[in-house]
Design a protein around this motif. Structure first.
Motif, PDB file in Angstrom:
ATOM      1  N   LEU A   1      34.689 -32.661 -40.773  1.00 20.09           N
ATOM      2  CA  LEU A   1      35.059 -31.436 -40.063  1.00 20.09           C
ATOM      3  C   LEU A   1      36.047 -30.609 -40.869  1.00 20.09           C
ATOM      4  O   LEU A   1      36.007 -29.373 -40.846  1.00 20.09           O
ATOM      5  CB  LEU A   1      35.642 -31.784 -38.695  1.00 20.09           C
ATOM      6  N   THR A   2      36.929 -31.275 -41.587  1.00 14.29           N
ATOM      7  CA  THR A   2      37.886 -30.555 -42.423  1.00 14.29           C
ATOM      8  C   THR A   2      37.184 -29.813 -43.547  1.00 14.29           C
ATOM      9  O   THR A   2      37.498 -28.651 -43.834  1.00 14.29           O
ATOM     10  CB  THR A   2      38.924 -31.526 -42.999  1.00 14.29           C
ATOM     11  N   VAL A   3      36.226 -30.451 -44.186  1.00 13.92           N
ATOM     12  CA  VAL A   3      35.452 -29.786 -45.248  1.00 13.92           C
ATOM     13  C   VAL A   3      34.732 -28.571 -44.702  1.00 13.92           C
ATOM     14  O   VAL A   3      34.738 -27.491 -45.312  1.00 13.92           O
ATOM     15  CB  VAL A   3      34.461 -30.781 -45.883  1.00 13.92           C
ATOM     16  N   GLN A   4      34.123 -28.707 -43.546  1.00 17.17           N
ATOM     17  CA  GLN A   4      33.406 -27.584 -42.938  1.00 17.17           C
ATOM     18  C   GLN A   4      34.359 -26.435 -42.609  1.00 17.17           C
ATOM     19  O   GLN A   4      34.055 -25.266 -42.861  1.00 17.17           O
ATOM     20  CB  GLN A   4      32.693 -28.060 -41.673  1.00 17.17           C
ATOM     21  N   LEU A   5      35.524 -26.762 -42.065  1.00 17.53           N
ATOM     22  CA  LEU A   5      36.505 -25.735 -41.714  1.00 17.53           C
ATOM     23  C   LEU A   5      36.987 -24.987 -42.946  1.00 17.53           C
ATOM     24  O   LEU A   5      37.034 -23.743 -42.961  1.00 17.53           O
ATOM     25  CB  LEU A   5      37.679 -26.398 -40.992  1.00 17.53           C
ATOM     26  N   LEU A   6      37.337 -25.705 -44.002  1.00 20.24           N
ATOM     27  CA  LEU A   6      37.842 -25.062 -45.212  1.00 20.24           C
ATOM     28  C   LEU A   6      36.769 -24.206 -45.878  1.00 20.24           C
ATOM     29  O   LEU A   6      37.073 -23.137 -46.429  1.00 20.24           O
ATOM     30  CB  LEU A   6      38.361 -26.124 -46.178  1.00 20.24           C
ATOM     31  N   ASP A   7      35.527 -24.634 -45.825  1.00 21.09           N
ATOM     32  CA  ASP A   7      34.447 -23.823 -46.388  1.00 21.09           C
ATOM     33  C   ASP A   7      34.237 -22.536 -45.597  1.00 21.09           C
ATOM     34  O   ASP A   7      33.940 -21.486 -46.177  1.00 21.09           O
ATOM     35  CB  ASP A   7      33.151 -24.627 -46.423  1.00 21.09           C
ATOM     36  N   GLU A   8      34.410 -22.595 -44.299  1.00 25.93           N
ATOM     37  CA  GLU A   8      34.291 -21.379 -43.495  1.00 25.93           C
ATOM     38  C   GLU A   8      35.394 -20.379 -43.831  1.00 25.93           C
ATOM     39  O   GLU A   8      35.153 -19.171 -43.877  1.00 25.93           O
ATOM     40  CB  GLU A   8      34.335 -21.747 -42.010  1.00 25.93           C
ATOM     41  N   ILE A   9      36.582 -20.889 -44.082  1.00 26.82           N
ATOM     42  CA  ILE A   9      37.680 -19.993 -44.461  1.00 26.82           C
ATOM     43  C   ILE A   9      37.433 -19.424 -45.854  1.00 26.82           C
ATOM     44  O   ILE A   9      37.718 -18.254 -46.117  1.00 26.82           O
ATOM     45  CB  ILE A   9      39.016 -20.741 -44.397  1.00 26.82           C
ATOM     46  N   ARG A  10      36.906 -20.233 -46.754  1.00 25.17           N
ATOM     47  CA  ARG A  10      36.579 -19.743 -48.092  1.00 25.17           C
ATOM     48  C   ARG A  10      35.558 -18.598 -48.030  1.00 25.17           C
ATOM     49  O   ARG A  10      35.657 -17.632 -48.762  1.00 25.17           O
ATOM     50  CB  ARG A  10      35.999 -20.877 -48.938  1.00 25.17           C
TER      51      ARG A  10
ATOM     52  N   ILE B   1      42.844 -38.196 -47.871  1.00 28.95           N
ATOM     53  CA  ILE B   1      41.689 -37.396 -48.316  1.00 28.95           C
ATOM     54  C   ILE B   1      41.814 -35.968 -47.805  1.00 28.95           C
ATOM     55  O   ILE B   1      41.550 -35.002 -48.536  1.00 28.95           O
ATOM     56  CB  ILE B   1      40.380 -38.049 -47.820  1.00 28.95           C
ATOM     57  N   VAL B   2      42.246 -35.793 -46.557  1.00 25.80           N
ATOM     58  CA  VAL B   2      42.404 -34.454 -45.984  1.00 25.80           C
ATOM     59  C   VAL B   2      43.479 -33.673 -46.747  1.00 25.80           C
ATOM     60  O   VAL B   2      43.306 -32.486 -47.046  1.00 25.80           O
ATOM     61  CB  VAL B   2      42.754 -34.550 -44.488  1.00 25.80           C
ATOM     62  N   ARG B   3      44.570 -34.333 -47.109  1.00 26.88           N
ATOM     63  CA  ARG B   3      45.618 -33.651 -47.875  1.00 26.88           C
ATOM     64  C   ARG B   3      45.108 -33.245 -49.254  1.00 26.88           C
ATOM     65  O   ARG B   3      45.440 -32.162 -49.749  1.00 26.88           O
ATOM     66  CB  ARG B   3      46.834 -34.559 -47.995  1.00 26.88           C
ATOM     67  N   ALA B   4      44.315 -34.100 -49.875  1.00 24.29           N
ATOM     68  CA  ALA B   4      43.734 -33.743 -51.174  1.00 24.29           C
ATOM     69  C   ALA B   4      42.774 -32.563 -51.040  1.00 24.29           C
ATOM     70  O   ALA B   4      42.763 -31.652 -51.880  1.00 24.29           O
ATOM     71  CB  ALA B   4      43.017 -34.950 -51.775  1.00 24.29           C
ATOM     72  N   LEU B   5      41.978 -32.546 -49.987  1.00 25.97           N
ATOM     73  CA  LEU B   5      41.076 -31.414 -49.741  1.00 25.97           C
ATOM     74  C   LEU B   5      41.856 -30.129 -49.489  1.00 25.97           C
ATOM     75  O   LEU B   5      41.482 -29.052 -49.972  1.00 25.97           O
ATOM     76  CB  LEU B   5      40.172 -31.723 -48.543  1.00 25.97           C
ATOM     77  N   LEU B   6      42.952 -30.249 -48.748  1.00 25.08           N
ATOM     78  CA  LEU B   6      43.764 -29.072 -48.462  1.00 25.08           C
ATOM     79  C   LEU B   6      44.405 -28.532 -49.735  1.00 25.08           C
ATOM     80  O   LEU B   6      44.434 -27.310 -49.960  1.00 25.08           O
ATOM     81  CB  LEU B   6      44.838 -29.428 -47.435  1.00 25.08           C
ATOM     82  N   ASN B   7      44.902 -29.426 -50.586  1.00 22.88           N
ATOM     83  CA  ASN B   7      45.503 -28.988 -51.841  1.00 22.88           C
ATOM     84  C   ASN B   7      44.473 -28.318 -52.741  1.00 22.88           C
ATOM     85  O   ASN B   7      44.757 -27.294 -53.375  1.00 22.88           O
ATOM     86  CB  ASN B   7      46.136 -30.186 -52.540  1.00 22.88           C
ATOM     87  N   ASP B   8      43.288 -28.874 -52.790  1.00 27.55           N
ATOM     88  CA  ASP B   8      42.217 -28.264 -53.578  1.00 27.55           C
ATOM     89  C   ASP B   8      41.832 -26.897 -53.014  1.00 27.55           C
ATOM     90  O   ASP B   8      41.552 -25.961 -53.769  1.00 27.55           O
ATOM     91  CB  ASP B   8      41.006 -29.190 -53.590  1.00 27.55           C
ATOM     92  N   PHE B   9      41.841 -26.770 -51.682  1.00 29.68           N
ATOM     93  CA  PHE B   9      41.539 -25.487 -51.046  1.00 29.68           C
ATOM     94  C   PHE B   9      42.578 -24.436 -51.431  1.00 29.68           C
ATOM     95  O   PHE B   9      42.237 -23.300 -51.786  1.00 29.68           O
ATOM     96  CB  PHE B   9      41.491 -25.692 -49.532  1.00 29.68           C
TER      97      PHE B   9
END
Length: 774
Positions: A659-668, A691-699
């Protein structure tokens, strides 16, 4: 030719005379020193005159001299900015992983789960990327203030002249309120960032208690009059300009999001003050239904129904799931109450038993209640009322009210009325019994919160209800919305006025160590103070507003405009004649001290009105009273209400990776102007959280890859993690530098003394005339 030669001779003679006089002056012992001092004074006088002239020129020709490159990038934005308004930015930041911070947290606050507390204050480098977004999309801001408890980010460039690190000790007037871990307490002081904070050579730790008060009263400029307040997790996604926050025509823009949580669990705010008596709202929490139930002798102490639309964000809901302490906790169960109108599921409002909470047997449905006038709700029955859709829910509300009123009026001593009263008392007893144990709110546990948290809301939502109640008393009953999660433009003088009016409440907020249910939520309090404050408009100002031609009298056309705003359209002839007769009668009864000639074209040919001057309106009570009632009150601060949602993204990050990946992609895909990602991760799920923190940092790195001017180069880190260590090091450096300068001056003095020793002795020698023997 003779005259010209004589003039030339006179000029040359004068020049020779001046030369001789100069030689005579220079022949004196100290004449050269006097001349040098005179030239020095003249030079200093010219410089001072130039500074005064430049200051005067900037004030007089502000449009020419005002700099549009006074910003964090040092570039001119004159072509893009409509006007140059200095606006600073204030951040609040904390590093929850700092050992000193955690030690202070344990020392001052009882915490059930320290790891949960640390996750609440954890730093995921949001401030670094927020500053990058500020430099990318709002480079016109003048200065950045970062308010911390003394901590210094390891990557922050402390020598940047456009950045100032401000400690809580600099802005809190009452130092006994420190340390604090409450964001509302800190926010109530952020407008006090003053000029002394900008000078790194001041020992602020030593002089802050005097300097802040001194600067506050003498208004030495520091932070701009209007500044943007950022939380460190708020980013900018596209270009932002001052017009997104304030305009000359509309004033302050106020972005409002979801509704304030309902006052109780069976009474939404929409029912309060609607002109209809709702017995379930006739409680202290719900302002006694806004006065709609004044005939009720005994209020029914009930709680509210939860509307899904009022809880757009998850943190407004309680995190308790498996707590079976009475009727309140059962009503939180989504299987019990579910008011989702979109899917229209089978929803139930249950009158539940208080003995066996594990088994539910439907005894009365909505149809049964319609056909049964003698329903008994006893304590042993497992009864509930079933509503199949929204219409039935509303009708069910009416049925419940009719049942209550019928039982209380027709059968005041009936068994059913006794059971309802017992149910109410038993419900209150359960609430009181639960007060002995601390209740978990979010990630903290406070022993005094049970008094307010009867709805399962977190402390933030409870504080919103607290401010809402105070403002209902101060400004009248109103259903209010919560300001959107985005940067807020704050006027520091309006904040001063607000805190002067609610001095006791803000003093109590400042004294809280952590978030409390009786906090004055800063943004909510500020924007509703700004929009609710009124000023009395004098009748003379109202007259000038309609006197558009500035003739000091009201023409027939101007009176027609006045009538069209006084009365509903289409204008009734009788109302017009009544108004004109009132003015005519006043002109006969009032003796005016000044007679004004009517300008040509003020009256129609068939007009019978006298000269309608300001003095006549001021003394005509009937007319001035009507005008005062309609136009006598206006907003003190110009503002414009905007419904949020178009330019903001606010989402809660959970431990679900997909769900976090999907959310960040929508914002992108479609970034909006304001992006806020809040942490709502489960502290128990450590691997998913990493993993969520790493995804957030990459975002963040994908949106803001370039290093800002506020960051140190990648290979450098700050030597000190706390400001008092940095200030102590700077103070020692200043002492060492001063000592070195003293030694250098002494060394140079000795060198010059030895080199020019004989010359100095000869200059200082006194000559004496020889004495002759007679």
């Amino acid at each position: 030719m003779l005259i010209a030669s004589n003039i030339f001779i006179n000029i040359m003679s004068t020049w020779k005379l001046i030369q001789r006089r100069c030689y005579d002056i220079l022949s004196y012992k100290y004449s050269l020193l006097v001349i040098l001092m005179a030239f020095t004074c003249i030079f200093i006088g010219i410089v001072h005159f130039g500074e005064v002239w430049l200051t005067w020129s900037k004030e007089k020709y502000e449009a020419v001299f005002h700099s549009f490159n006074d910003n964090i990038l040092g570039k001119s934005f004159q072509k893009k900015l409509c006007q140059h308004v200095p606006i600073d930015v204030v951040y609040t930041w904390v590093n929850g992983s700092d050992p000193v911070f955690l030690e202070n947290l344990q020392k001052h606050i009882p915490i059930v789960d320290l790891s949960a507390a640390a996750s609440r204050f954890s730093d995921k480098d949001e401030l670094r990327y927020s500053l990058r977004s500020l430099e990318m999309y709002a480079p016109w801001v003048r200065h950045v203030y970062i308010v911390t408890n003394g901590q210094i980010p390891s990557w922050l460039d402390m020598d940047n002249p456009r950045m100032t690190l401000v400690s809580h000790e600099d802005i809190f007037l009452n130092k006994s309120d420190l340390p604090t871990f409450s964001s509302p307490a800190i926010e109530s002081h952020i407008h006090r960032c003053l000029e002394i904070c900008m000078n790194p050579h001041y020992n602020i730790m030593k002089y802050a208690q005097y300097a802040t008060t001194f600067l506050y009263f003498f208004r030495i400029p520091g932070i701009s009059d209007k500044f943007l307040y950022f939380n460190d997790d708020v980013m900018l996604g596209t270009e932002v300009w001052p017009e997104d926050f304030i305009t000359q025509a509309g004033g302050q823009k106020i972005y409002l999001a979801w509704w304030v949580p309902d006052c109780s669990e069976v009474c939404p705010w929409a029912w309060v003050g609607d002109g209809s008596c709702d017995h379930v709202c006739n409680t202290t929490l719900c302002e006694f239904d806004g006065g709609d139930c004044q005939t009720m002798t005994i209020p029914i102490d009930s709680e509210t129904v939860k509307e899904k639309d009022d809880y757009s964000y998850k943190y407004l809901e309680d995190s308790r799931e498996n707590n079976n302490n009475g009727l309140n906790n059962i009503l939180h169960n989504k299987n019990v109450v579910d008011l989702s109108w979109n899917d229209i599921p089978v929803s139930t409002f249950q009158i539940l038993p208080l003995s066996n909470l594990n088994t539910f047997k439907p005894i009365y449905t909505l149809d049964n209640l319609k056909n049964n006038n003698n329903v008994e709700l006893n304590m042993q029955s497992n009864a509930y009322i079933k509503f199949d859709n929204r219409e039935n829910y509303k009708s069910g509300k009416d049925i419940l009210q009719s049942i209550n009123s019928k039982f209380l009026q027709k059968n005041p001593i009936s068994k059913t009325a006794n059971h309802i009263e017992q149910l109410r008392r038993y419900h209150n007893d359960i609430n009181l019994a639960s007060s002995n144990s601390s209740i978990k709110f979010g990630k903290f546990s406070y022993s005094n919160q049970w008094k307010h948290n009867t709805q399962g809301l977190d402390t933030y939502a409870e504080s919103l209800l607290y401010v809402n109640k105070i403002y209902n008393i101060a400004y009248g009953l109103e259903r209010r919305r919560v300001p959107a999660h985005m940067p807020h433009l704050i006027d520091k003088w309006i904040v001063n006025d607000m805190q002067d009016k609610f001095k006791f409440e803000f003093k109590k907020t400042s004294n809280h160590k952590v978030r409390d249910s009786e906090d004055m939520q800063f943004a909510f309090s500020y924007f509703y103070f700004l929009s609710s404050e009124k000023r009395k408009v004098p009748i003379g100002e109202i007259f000038d507003m309609f006197d558009t031609d500035k003739s000091r009298t009201l023409s027939d056309r101007e009176i027609r405009t006045l009538l069209s705003r006084l009365y509903p359209l289409p204008l009734d002839y009788n109302l017009v004649m009544e108004f004109e007769n009132a003015i005519t009668n006043c002109s006969h009864d009032i003796i005016l001290s000044q007679i004004i000639d009517v300008p040509p074209g003020e009256r129609y040919l068939d007009s019978t009105l006298p000269v309608v001057s300001k003095e006549l309106i001021l003394n005509c009570k009937s007319v001035s009273k009507k005008m005062q009632s309609k136009f006598g009150e206006s907003s003190r601060y110009p503002h414009e209400i905007i419904k949020a949602g178009k330019n903001e993204i606010f989402e809660m990050l959970i431990s679900n990776v997909s769900l976090t990946v999907q959310l960040l992609d929508e914002i992108r895909r479609e970034p909006k102007k304001f992006i806020c990602l809040n942490d709502d991760m489960d502290p128990i799920r450590h691997s998913e959280n990493e993993i969520v923190r790493a995804l957030l940092n990459d975002f963040y790195r994908s949106l803001y890859p370039l290093r800002s001017n506020f960051e140190l180069p990648a290979q450098y880190r700050n030597r000190f993690s706390h400001r008092h260590e940095l200030l102590q090091w700077r103070a020692n450096r200043v002492k060492a530098r001063n000592l070195l300068l003293c030694l250098v001056v002494l060394f140079l003095t000795l060198i010059f003394y030895h080199i020019f020793y004989h010359h100095i002795r000869r200059l200082c020698r006194t000559r004496e005339l020889p004495t002759f023997l007679v």
